[in-house]
Design an enzyme around this catalytic site. Structure first.
Site, mmCIF file in Angstrom:
data_model
loop_
_atom_site.group_PDB
_atom_site.id
_atom_site.type_symbol
_atom_site.label_atom_id
_atom_site.label_comp_id
_atom_site.label_asym_id
_atom_site.label_seq_id
_atom_site.Cartn_x
_atom_site.Cartn_y
_atom_site.Cartn_z
ATOM 1 C CG HIS A 289 -2.066 0.943 1.143
ATOM 2 N ND1 HIS A 289 -2.156 2.068 1.940
ATOM 3 C CD2 HIS A 289 -3.183 0.952 0.380
ATOM 4 C CE1 HIS A 289 -3.280 2.709 1.685
ATOM 5 N NE2 HIS A 289 -3.924 2.070 0.734
ATOM 6 C CB CYS A 290 4.036 2.020 1.760
ATOM 7 S SG CYS A 290 3.563 1.489 3.414
ATOM 8 C CB ILE A 291 5.222 1.304 -3.292
ATOM 9 C CG1 ILE A 291 4.496 -0.003 -3.604
ATOM 10 C CG2 ILE A 291 6.374 1.080 -2.319
ATOM 11 C CD1 ILE A 291 5.335 -1.009 -4.360
#
Length: 343
Positions: A332-334
């Protein structure tokens, strides 16, 4: 929710594309670039099964290389679009646009990106939204610059006016602000009328100061999916149990408990003596599917089963993310979803 033409959509609503940035030798991925590229290829393969992907590249050479790698892995290039833009790193959940629907168009919220409280250099990342907007990537959208440090991974919405976040993260960014002040500001900027705070929950190997997207996520039908820890001997057990109790005490708008989906706990991942944050809560929702971070752990299958319950009718697609957690983030972070009609 208060009637308004401006709304912060939930991630499970229809999307036009996912925005990512290709890793290269000038980013923090340099020492393990080959491994990380394999994860990005698998991610693009998974996204393009369901919808387009917009890939930021730093220059023409990186675009040529990325295109070659994707083509050689049989990616549907008709669903891939490259945009050239400078960036410090590839954590677009935090440097990318937070998009609100504004009548028939969109509002791009461009908060100040400080690399999680000044931990790293972020000058180019802080200009990312402005640069992409100036290039004409977004249709029918206005950019609103907000002089306030906030990352997309630090907030979660149900699309109906309720925001979920963690006190640890927002207090670290704004130590002089009270909870009431922060709630009021977030409510105005993000057009929410409820802000729910979690006091507990933090993962070793996470340098975001407890981003909510590593801990707890909304799901359709007044549900919350959260990272649990059932290993009483693990250093995370007490804090995640306290977080689970907090989540169980939360109430929906009509005063009912949320339907809860606890995610299983992966075995500790130790890299050069450092514990890494292998959270299954860091999944990405796309049109018709949920892309799940997989860590090569026996709990991967159990996590997929939980997500299938929480998101009925969507395919659960594992994406190998063990290389990502070396740099303290995951799937999700990228990524950053772009709502339907934005690009």
């Amino acid at each position: 929710m208060t009637a308004t033409s401006v709304r912060f959509p939930a991630e499970w609503e229809p999307q036009s594309a996912i925005l990512i940035a290709w890793p290269h030798a000038g980013t923090d991925w340099a020492d393990r670039l080959g491994e990380v590229e394999e994860t990005y290829i698998a991610l693009v393969q998974a996204i393009t099964r369901f919808q387009p992907v917009v890939i930021c590249v730093a220059d023409d050479d990186i675009e040529t290389y990325a295109e070659m790698r994707l083509r050689s892995n049989r990616v549907d290039m008709a669903r891939v679009r490259f945009v050239t833009v400078a960036y410090d790193d590839t954590w677009l959940r935090d440097s990318g646009p937070i998009t609100l629907r504004d009548g028939a168009g969109f509002r791009l919220l461009d908060f100040r990106f400080t690399a999680w409280g000044g931990k790293f250099e972020a000058g180019r990342d802080d200009l990312l939204v402005e640069t992409l907007a100036a290039q004409g990537l977004f249709r029918n959208a206005t950019r609103q610059r907000i002089d306030f440090a906030l990352e997309g991974g630090g907030i979660e919405t149900d699309g109906a006016g309720t925001l979920l976040t963690t006190w640890r993260c927002l207090h670290e960014r704004h130590p002089d602000a009270t909870r009431e002040q922060l709630s009021a500001q977030l409510a105005v900027w993000l057009h929410q009328d409820r802000v729910l705070w979690l006091e507990h929950g933090a993962l070793e190997g996470d340098d975001t100061d407890a981003h909510i997207d590593t801990l707890a996520r909304f799901a359709p039908g007044n549900a919350i999916v959260f990272q649990a820890c059932d290993d009483a001997t693990d250093s995370h057990h007490a804090d995640l149990k306290a977080m689970a109790d907090e989540i169980a005490a939360l109430r929906t708008r009509d005063g009912r408990p949320y339907t809860l989906f606890p995610l299983p706990w992966a075995k500790p991942v130790i890299d050069e003596g450092r514990r890494l944050a292998a959270s299954y809560a860091n999944f990405l929702i796309v049109n018709g599917a949920v892309l799940m971070p997989a860590y090569g752990d026996p709990a991967d299958a159990a996590a997929a089963a939980v997500l299938a319950q929480a998101f009925p009718g969507r395919e659960i697609v594992p994406v190998p993310c063990r290389p990502l957690i070396w740099q303290n983030g995951s799937l999700h972070c990228i990524t950053m979803q772009l709502p339907e009609g934005l690009v």
